[in-house]
Enzyme design. Sequence first.
Site, short mmCIF file in Angstrom:
data_model
loop_
_atom_site.label_atom_id
_atom_site.label_comp_id
_atom_site.label_asym_id
_atom_site.label_seq_id
_atom_site.Cartn_x
_atom_site.Cartn_y
_atom_site.Cartn_z
N TRP A 151 0.86 -1.19 0.00
CA TRP A 151 0.00 0.00 0.00
C TRP A 151 0.89 1.23 0.00
O TRP A 151 1.85 1.30 0.78
CB TRP A 151 -0.90 0.04 1.25
CG TRP A 151 -1.57 1.38 1.36
CD1 TRP A 151 -2.60 1.85 0.58
CD2 TRP A 151 -1.22 2.45 2.26
NE1 TRP A 151 -2.90 3.14 0.95
CE2 TRP A 151 -2.08 3.53 1.96
CE3 TRP A 151 -0.28 2.59 3.28
CZ2 TRP A 151 -2.01 4.75 2.65
CZ3 TRP A 151 -0.21 3.80 3.97
CH2 TRP A 151 -1.07 4.87 3.66
N GLU A 155 -3.22 -2.97 -2.17
CA GLU A 155 -4.34 -2.33 -1.45
C GLU A 155 -4.63 -0.94 -2.02
O GLU A 155 -3.74 -0.11 -2.11
CB GLU A 155 -3.97 -2.22 0.05
CG GLU A 155 -5.02 -1.54 0.91
CD GLU A 155 -4.60 -1.43 2.38
OE1 GLU A 155 -3.41 -1.64 2.69
OE2 GLU A 155 -5.47 -1.11 3.21
N LYS A 167 -6.97 2.78 -2.17
CA LYS A 167 -7.51 3.71 -1.20
C LYS A 167 -8.07 4.93 -1.92
O LYS A 167 -7.51 5.39 -2.89
CB LYS A 167 -6.39 4.14 -0.25
CG LYS A 167 -6.84 5.03 0.89
CD LYS A 167 -5.78 5.15 1.95
CE LYS A 167 -6.29 6.03 3.07
NZ LYS A 167 -5.40 6.07 4.20
N ASP A 209 -9.63 -2.77 1.87
CA ASP A 209 -9.72 -2.31 3.26
C ASP A 209 -11.05 -1.58 3.33
O ASP A 209 -11.31 -0.67 2.53
CB ASP A 209 -8.52 -1.37 3.52
CG ASP A 209 -8.53 -0.75 4.91
OD1 ASP A 209 -9.59 -0.25 5.33
OD2 ASP A 209 -7.47 -0.73 5.56
N HIS A 241 -11.54 2.20 2.96
CA HIS A 241 -10.94 2.88 1.82
C HIS A 241 -11.88 3.17 0.67
O HIS A 241 -11.48 3.26 -0.48
CB HIS A 241 -9.76 2.05 1.30
CG HIS A 241 -8.60 2.07 2.24
ND1 HIS A 241 -7.36 1.60 1.91
CD2 HIS A 241 -8.50 2.52 3.52
CE1 HIS A 241 -6.53 1.75 2.94
NE2 HIS A 241 -7.21 2.29 3.93
N HIS A 261 -8.55 -6.12 4.58
CA HIS A 261 -8.19 -5.45 5.83
C HIS A 261 -9.52 -5.09 6.47
O HIS A 261 -10.24 -4.24 5.94
CB HIS A 261 -7.41 -4.15 5.57
CG HIS A 261 -5.94 -4.34 5.50
ND1 HIS A 261 -5.07 -3.29 5.33
CD2 HIS A 261 -5.18 -5.47 5.63
CE1 HIS A 261 -3.82 -3.76 5.33
NE2 HIS A 261 -3.86 -5.08 5.50
N ASP A 307 -11.75 7.27 7.03
CA ASP A 307 -10.91 6.08 7.25
C ASP A 307 -10.24 6.18 8.63
O ASP A 307 -9.04 6.31 8.74
CB ASP A 307 -9.85 6.03 6.14
CG ASP A 307 -8.97 4.81 6.25
OD1 ASP A 307 -9.44 3.77 6.74
OD2 ASP A 307 -7.79 4.89 5.84
N ASP A 329 -10.06 4.11 11.18
CA ASP A 329 -9.43 2.94 11.78
C ASP A 329 -9.79 2.71 13.24
O ASP A 329 -8.92 2.51 14.09
CB ASP A 329 -7.91 2.99 11.56
CG ASP A 329 -7.55 2.70 10.12
OD1 ASP A 329 -7.79 1.57 9.67
OD2 ASP A 329 -7.05 3.61 9.42
N ASP A 336 -6.96 -4.21 10.43
CA ASP A 336 -6.16 -3.00 10.27
C ASP A 336 -6.86 -1.83 10.95
O ASP A 336 -7.75 -1.22 10.37
CB ASP A 336 -5.95 -2.70 8.78
CG ASP A 336 -5.08 -1.47 8.57
OD1 ASP A 336 -4.42 -1.03 9.53
OD2 ASP A 336 -5.05 -0.94 7.43
C1 RNT Z 1 -3.70 2.85 5.17
C2 RNT Z 1 -3.83 1.41 4.87
C3 RNT Z 1 -2.69 0.53 5.32
C4 RNT Z 1 -2.16 0.90 6.68
C5 RNT Z 1 -1.23 -0.12 7.29
C6 RNT Z 1 -0.51 0.42 8.47
O1 RNT Z 1 -4.85 3.55 4.97
O2 RNT Z 1 -5.02 0.92 5.37
O3 RNT Z 1 -3.06 -0.79 5.24
O4 RNT Z 1 -3.20 1.11 7.59
O5 RNT Z 1 -0.37 -0.58 6.33
ZN ZN Z 2 -5.36 -1.19 5.32
#
Ligand code: RNT
Ligand code: ZN
Length: 417
Positions: A183, A224, A226, A257, A260, A284, A292, A294, A324
């Site tokens: 990513w 990945e 985003k 993810d 994203h 993820h 985003d 997290d 994640d």
């Molecule tokens: C970032 C991505 C990525 C990170 C990790 C730390 O938006 O989701 O996967 O969160 O690699």
């Molecule tokens: Zn991620």
Amino acid sequence: MTTEQRYEEAKKIYAGIGVDTDQALETLRHIPISMHCWQGDDVLGFDQDGPLSGGIQTTGDYPGRARTPEELMQDIDKAMSLIPGKHKLNLHASYGIFEDGEIADRDALEPKHFKKWVEFAKKHGIGLDFNPTFFSHPKAEPFTLSSPDEEIRQFWIRHGQACLRISQYFAEELGKPCVMNIWIPDGYKDIPADRLGPRARFKDSLDQILSIPYDKSKVYVCLESKVFGIGKESYTVGSSEFCLEYAAKNGIISLMDNGHYHPTEVVSDKIPSLLLFQDKLALHVTRSVRWDSDHVVLFDDETKEIAKEIVRNDAIGRIFLALDFFDASINRIVAWVVGMRNMQKALLYALLSPNQRLKELQDSEDFTDLMVEQEELKLYPFGDVWNYFCSRCGVPERGEWMKEVRTYEKEVLLQRK
Ligand code: RNT
Ligand code: ZN
């Protein structure tokens, strides 16, 4: 009633709708989830003193952040002791362990810098997954694999290649395939003058990384995408379309993810589409609150829907599941344990659904019964099955595990000053 007695009752109730709870638990026991090391130290890693960069952010200053490899391993040990089943550990390249004052820049990382992690994984009998780290580094701002500066771009290509070698080392040492996820944070705050150029450079960089020999049966490379990052609101180089197309054309794996995408888009709906065209798929699992953000994964509707798409499409063996998120405002061990256990609960919930029967109701357009049966299912004795699973796996049931974290917090985390 004991946990076993409750389970026996629940088993009968589920049998009434054609669901075999023993079978469900047996399946669940063999679904590994890759637990991300970076929840333990707010994504800072051990190879730099600077802040987290790359348009991602942890917020909060809950005490007890792991500051050294030893502390992080100790915390992961604790978390894993409270999570049922055997899983995997997901590392970032920034978590290399350097001895005797040695340092190696990201493009010079070698397997030996991760030897201690391999020992740790062996001790637990688990596999390791890996991620090149294209952020939190002086050369990472603002661009990495899409950089117009050829020297910078080559530096990051070498990093990607180094990570492939480390991933293969993990797989060979541990006898379990390593999932290596790429990513990059590259993007623009404001409207770009050229949207194609950066993507063309990213494409070429990926080609160069993947051009070195590596064993595809041991290292599964993922990409990945985003939609935006902090300070990269207008454009990301690794957009969804870019990553899907690149992965499909180059025989690597798409990683989605669920933080994203645009807020009303859901990954659960994307999973079946990809399953029809791709052999494997990586996720993820996270929780985005308005952006985003997290947050820790909860036992919420979207997590359940994601799990359903995996289970009812017989895709358990085709999906690499990883978590994640990074929340620094709460106890970090709790964040891991809650997230992992919730992902497992969501899988169990899907395994305890009469999926075939529900499909039939959909196909016969019996939408009234379909709604009623799905709503009734929500109040089935799911918790009794979950608690039995925990006790059988030798981890505390219900919220009992929290006591252990509180003790650990007092004895270990709060001593980190
Ligand atoms: C970032 C991505 C990525 C990170 C990790 C730390 O938006 O989701 O996967 O969160 O690699
Ligand atoms: Zn991620």
